[in-house]
Design a protein around this motif. Structure first.
Motif, short mmCIF file in Angstrom:
data_model
loop_
_atom_site.label_atom_id
_atom_site.label_comp_id
_atom_site.label_asym_id
_atom_site.label_seq_id
_atom_site.Cartn_x
_atom_site.Cartn_y
_atom_site.Cartn_z
N LEU A 1 14.93 19.40 8.50
CA LEU A 1 15.56 18.17 8.06
C LEU A 1 14.59 17.37 7.19
N TYR A 2 15.16 16.74 6.16
CA TYR A 2 14.38 15.95 5.22
C TYR A 2 14.86 14.51 5.24
N HIS A 3 13.90 13.59 5.06
CA HIS A 3 14.23 12.16 4.99
C HIS A 3 13.49 11.56 3.81
N GLY A 4 14.21 10.81 2.99
CA GLY A 4 13.59 10.12 1.86
C GLY A 4 13.71 8.62 2.06
N GLY A 5 12.60 7.92 1.90
CA GLY A 5 12.67 6.48 2.07
C GLY A 5 11.32 5.82 1.96
N VAL A 6 11.04 4.97 2.92
CA VAL A 6 9.85 4.10 2.91
C VAL A 6 8.58 4.90 2.60
N PRO A 7 7.76 4.41 1.67
CA PRO A 7 6.53 5.13 1.33
C PRO A 7 5.40 4.85 2.32
N GLY A 8 4.42 5.74 2.29
CA GLY A 8 3.17 5.50 3.01
C GLY A 8 3.08 5.99 4.43
N LEU A 9 4.11 6.65 4.93
CA LEU A 9 4.03 7.17 6.31
C LEU A 9 3.16 8.42 6.35
N ARG A 10 2.65 8.72 7.54
CA ARG A 10 1.81 9.90 7.74
C ARG A 10 2.39 10.77 8.84
N SER B 1 13.99 8.44 -4.04
CA SER B 1 13.99 7.86 -5.37
C SER B 1 14.71 6.51 -5.39
N LEU B 2 15.84 6.43 -4.67
CA LEU B 2 16.58 5.17 -4.59
C LEU B 2 15.75 4.06 -3.97
N TYR B 3 14.87 4.43 -3.06
CA TYR B 3 14.04 3.42 -2.40
C TYR B 3 13.18 2.67 -3.43
N GLY B 4 12.88 3.35 -4.51
CA GLY B 4 11.99 2.78 -5.51
C GLY B 4 10.61 3.38 -5.34
N ARG B 5 10.49 4.64 -5.76
CA ARG B 5 9.26 5.41 -5.57
C ARG B 5 8.92 5.57 -4.08
N GLY B 6 9.95 5.85 -3.31
CA GLY B 6 9.75 6.16 -1.90
C GLY B 6 9.18 7.56 -1.73
#
Length: 142
Positions: free
Chosen positions: A4-13, A58-63
């Motif tokens: 499963l893939y998730h796109g969103g908030v940047p900066g997670l580890r 991408s919708l997140y804004g460079r997520g």
């Protein structure tokens, strides 16, 4: 469970937990955003389609794009592309940072999404619906 893939908030580890509060961005034309209290704003979503999740990064804004494991996954009926949701998700891998879809990716996503809509009977091939989808993913400017 499949990948499963998730796109969103940047900066997670790797190991970080994603909660619904991480993704509080609002999108024009989104019924869930307008409602504010819909189930979509109380769950974390993930898809088996890497490209579909890349779209949301991408919708997140460079997520960022992540591979995740959902807690208590439930199949979503809100999307034609295979999507799952759960109360939280754990980051298993960081795949891409600061995502922006290329035009080639947008065209591939358009075909994948249109075919998924047709497969579940959401699209009859009506031109206006196809145009709205193309506009939603950035193939057509407003």
């Amino acid at each position: 469970m499949t990948v499963l893939y998730h796109g969103g908030v940047p900066g997670l580890r790797v190991g970080d937990v994603i909660t619904p509060d991480h993704d509080r961005r609002r999108h024009d034309g989104c019924a869930q955003c307008a409602a504010g209290d819909s189930p979509g704003h109380h769950a974390v979503y993930a898809s088996t389609s890497r490209l579909y999740a890349t779209h949301y990064a991408s919708l997140y804004g460079r997520g960022d794009l992540y591979r995740v494991e959902l807690d208590n996954p439930t199949r979503s009926t809100e999307d034609s592309i295979e999507t799952w949701h759960g109360p939280t998700a754990r980051v298993v891998a960081v795949l891409d940072r600061a995502v922006l879809l290329t035009m080639s990716q947008r065209r591939r996503l358009y075909r994948e999404w249109r075919d998924a809509d047709k497969a579940v009977g959401w699209s009859t091939g009506f031109a206006a619906r196809d145009f709205a989808l193309a506009r939603r993913i950035g193939l057509v400017l407003r």
